[in-house]
Design an enzyme around this catalytic site. Structure first.
Site, PDB file in Angstrom:
ATOM      1  N   SER B 210       0.673  -1.108  -0.325  1.00 30.38           N
ATOM      2  CA  SER B 210      -0.129  -0.047   0.289  1.00 30.38           C
ATOM      3  C   SER B 210       0.870   1.123   0.224  1.00 30.38           C
ATOM      4  CB  SER B 210      -1.171   0.292   0.871  1.00 30.38           C
ATOM      5  OG  SER B 210      -2.294   1.027   1.280  1.00 30.38           O
ATOM      6  N   TYR B 449       1.441   2.777  11.600  1.00 30.41           N
ATOM      7  CA  TYR B 449       2.481   2.533  11.653  1.00 30.41           C
ATOM      8  C   TYR B 449       3.536   3.209  12.806  1.00 30.41           C
ATOM      9  CZ  TYR B 449       6.302   2.496   8.137  1.00 30.41           C
ATOM     10  OH  TYR B 449       7.667   2.092   7.348  1.00 30.41           O
TER      11      TYR B 449
END
Lengths: 528, 528
Positions: B210, B449
């Site tokens: 992604s 993240y």
């Protein structure tokens, strides 16, 4: 929905004088010699199920949820394709499931599948019964008995996550029932296939359904966050711990579109949406199909973002098919091709999407027709299938079929399919009305949806249709279309699937089937 | 990219004084006792491959495309995770592929896989070598020899459909190379993972990558129209004759994310996009992570449509990680959480998306910070991995890891992961800097993240890291996150996958593997 009609008898719609005139004029179709038996007059095969097996099934789900009664078996004998309706009207004794079984829990489904694997009984899952590709027809394959496994008791809204806008729905819920349950939370699914009034959540998932708002909310397969599927091996939950993941292959894609041959879908976790604050409407006219296609292609590739966008070809535009009450009333103002657009969401969202789309369509030759054609379509949009019974009563062939392809191939595929339909039906001595629209658009291409009306062959309407269907399917495959954009494969498209995806992929699907359903009881002779 | 560094030696970036100060202050990390051997100083295991097998491989692809040379084998011995870099610096003799083979056609790939199935040689596909989950590491499983199958010769733009905006790209093309080829047609892929400068098209597909513009262009798996995959059974084309189809299950989903264990992806047909006419930028500040998350959730659920949207938590915002040149420079103006947005497309499209998004974010407590923070991020966004080498040189632990979950679980998952990292590393006696951002948003949830910087254990940095990694993975699985949102499973996440998808689905993946790769030569001990 009754066995022989779309909708209830109350909803049955005799054809308007304008349609009858159109039929008489165009097709020389008439109501003479057309049979439409009442439900009671239809004969079905006696149940073949072994009484011991029936007793075992009753032990699993309870006496009241197993039946061999004729009306229940008849209702689950066919879907809603034109040949299904012809079968219902044929006067022949119909093949039928030997029993209808309605489990209430996944554990019961598992026990049924284990019993049927042991006793060699075929199992056809049943939701709304709206298949138009033979998906629910009782094909026994190598098995001597067959049950219809009805999911109607999986009819709960299991849970709702209001922050993530996700909900878990029972597979047996109909479209409207699901929407009513979600409405309590200010939510909607936003999935409106033509079969919406009857089709089920499980059916949407099993067939990779697509609805009329797919431009805005996506296809049903794209809305699915996870699903519960019962195979003879066990109860399986498919889906990751997140809307998107890179934790290995996406196994949802294997069960979405599996049409009951890998397992029975019992629950589906879906992405839902807020009920829109605002709806905006505008219709446009394009001088021809070619320029309309170019315009809607640019709209999707630019990302202008309508919730609904549809383009009818010249023929469909001319008969005003978008409004079932006035089909066939020639509208002298309506020249060229009709394009409907709708925008939903917050007021700001709907108006910004409307403005960007309208500016683009106008710059590409569209002329505004105002709101009305879209509002008319919205009101009547689930009515078309009701008309079909009336058309058949009047001696007409009436069927729809669909495909999809890349933008670069749309015009040539449309031409090839139209030719295949026209040539085949013209051979049977009838004029033919072929209408087409685009109602699902993607960056790479779009769907093509055909409506066919012709005069029924008096000798053999079944043969007339199957020859046409074969010619169309061959034309689709030979001209780079997919054999189905949203109707699925079922029994009717099965022989064409290997031409589209290749034998290696068919072998792979078979290997998966053998792993999950080693005896092969699940929906035999469908899909692969 | 060299074996031991990210980027070329020219690109290597010594740490700025501000980062060194930060490290010294926060972590007591220092460059003493830190090894950074040159490439020539690293020892690898001697090649184990049988000379006859080597000769057979040369017969298939030609002498010049098979090598046992050390520098080629070393380069394909590890990916780019922190433990991979530790291995490279460890001074130990590294396990390594026994040969590197670079086929030029699908037929050659097929012959290699047949030969290796017969000779029992493991095959690890290799693209850009940027795996951070051990995806390219030479794990032999039960095989005594292992080759690295490099796809670098699959480096063509095979064809372009300008109307459908589709292109077929060789699996060995790097991100920048693919973009350069597409630029000639006025097109771009719009896929920008952090590994963009080196990662390959085939790698994007095999790992369900992604990119940073996923809000606008989607994940890589969503861009794939079809792919060519070679298994020991044959050359297989996967994908329907249309962008979307209901013709059975979507088998693309089975090969996307298959990480080389089902076959070798050689070509990928992708949806591409017009190079945008216009880009708009605006950064916002939110008082805390919680309110920022609520705002970006509403943006995606309303569909305001930014191309890029990122939200850094308080810690990440405070060290200004978005600009690699000024990391650690305390920015007194920057309080709270930084949110970056970018909008691409036609001028009208970009401005309408910008306006709708900005109005919403401002109404939800965001304060505008203007364009600059976004432009800085855009310029420096592929630079972060280069810094890692400098951090390691200075005695720091530096790694990233990621997950995703539903919106309703984001805050609690972040807390659990942060605690797992902090507790584990604190146990090793080092202060820890844990930063987090959201960079991929969906209607149902988002990614998280994490960037971790700490002081390296002098005794056993490998053990220090693996203990931390284990604690984090357990925390992710136990707290409803996916084990990877876009890094994939590889070797490092393999033991956690069954906890996420269940044993039934693991069995299904194994059955598929057994069908496609009965000898099991393809990327052993990865994924499943």
């Amino acid at each position: 929905m009754t066995a022989t009609l779309w909708g209830t008898p109350d909803e049955a719609k005799p054809l308007s004088p304008s349609i009858k005139k159109l039929l008489g004029k165009l097709l020389n179709a008439s109501a003479e010699n057309v049979a439409h038996p009442l439900e009671d007059e239809i004969q079905i095969q006696p149940s073949q199920i072994n009484p011991d097996d029936l007793a075992d099934l009753k032990k699993i789900v309870g006496d009241q949820f197993v039946t061999t009664e004729k009306r229940h078996r008849l209702r689950r004998s066919r879907g809603k394709s034109y040949p299904d309706l012809l079968d219902m009207r044929s006067g022949k004794e119909l093949d039928s499931p030997d029993a209808v079984v309605a489990p209430g829990t996944e554990q019961e489904v598992l026990e049924i599948l284990k019993l049927c694997s042991k006793k060699k009984i075929a199992v056809v899952p049943f939701g709304g019964g709206t298949s138009v590709v033979g998906g629910v027809n009782p094909l026994r394959g190598k098995f001597s008995a067959l049950i219809s496994l009805d999911l109607l008791r999986f009819n709960q809204l299991e849970d709702v996550d209001s922050l993530s806008m996700e909900a878990t729905l029972g597979a047996g819920l109909s479209g409207p029932h699901a929407e009513i349950l979600l409405e309590n939370y200010g939510m909607q699914l936003g999935h409106y296939p033509q079969s919406f009034p009857y089709a089920s959540i499980g059916g949407y998932a099993a067939t990779r359904s697509s609805g009329q708002s797919s431009a805005g909310y996506g296809r049903f397969d794209e809305m699915v966050r996870g699903l519960t599927i019962v195979t003879p091996q066990g109860i399986n939950h498919v889906g990751h711990n997140a809307p998107k993941s890179a934790a290995g292959p996406d196994l949802r894609g294997l069960f979405l579109g599996s049409e009951g041959v890998f397992g029975i879908i019992t629950k589906v976790r879906v992405q839902v949406h807020k009920i829109p604050e605002c709806k905006r409407y505008e219709a446009f006219s394009f001088k021809d199909f070619h320029s309309g296609v170019a315009a809607i292609r640019q709209a999707v590739q630019t990302g202008t973002g309508p919730t609904v966008i549809r383009l009818s070809d010249e023929m469909e535009s001319s008969v005003n098919l978008t409004s079932t009450d006035s089909i066939g009333e020639s509208d002298s103002k309506q020249k060229g091709c009709l394009c409907l657009t709708m925008y939903e969401g917050t007021s700001e969202h709907a108006s910004s999407r409307h403005e960007e789309t309208r500016n683009l369509l106008l710059s590409l030759g569209g002329k505004s027709l105002g709101e009305n054609p879209v509002r008319q379509w919205e009101q009547g949009r689930f009515g078309a299938p009701v008309l079909r019974d009336g058309l058949l009563d009047n001696g007409a062939v009436c069927e729809t079929l669909e495909t999809a392809t890349d933008w670069s191939n749309v015009i040539s595929l449309k031409k090839a399919v139209t030719k295949a339909i026209g040539d085949r039906l013209a051979n049977t001595g009838t004029p033919v009305l072929i209408m087409c629209h685009v109602s699902h658009i993607y960056d790479g291409g779009c769907s093509l949806y055909f409506t066919i009306i012709a005069g029924q062959s008096e000798d053999n309407p079944e043969e007339q249709w199957w020859n046409t269907k074969k010619a169309v399917c061959r034309a689709i495959v030979a001209n780079g279309g997919t054999i189905s954009h949203h109707h699925a494969v079922g029994a009717d498209h099965r022989e064409y699937l290997p031409h589209e995806i290749g034998d290696t992929n068919i072998s792979l699907l078979r290997a998966i089937k053998n792993h999950l359903d080693p005896v092969g009881i699940l929906n035999p002779a469908k899909l692969i």
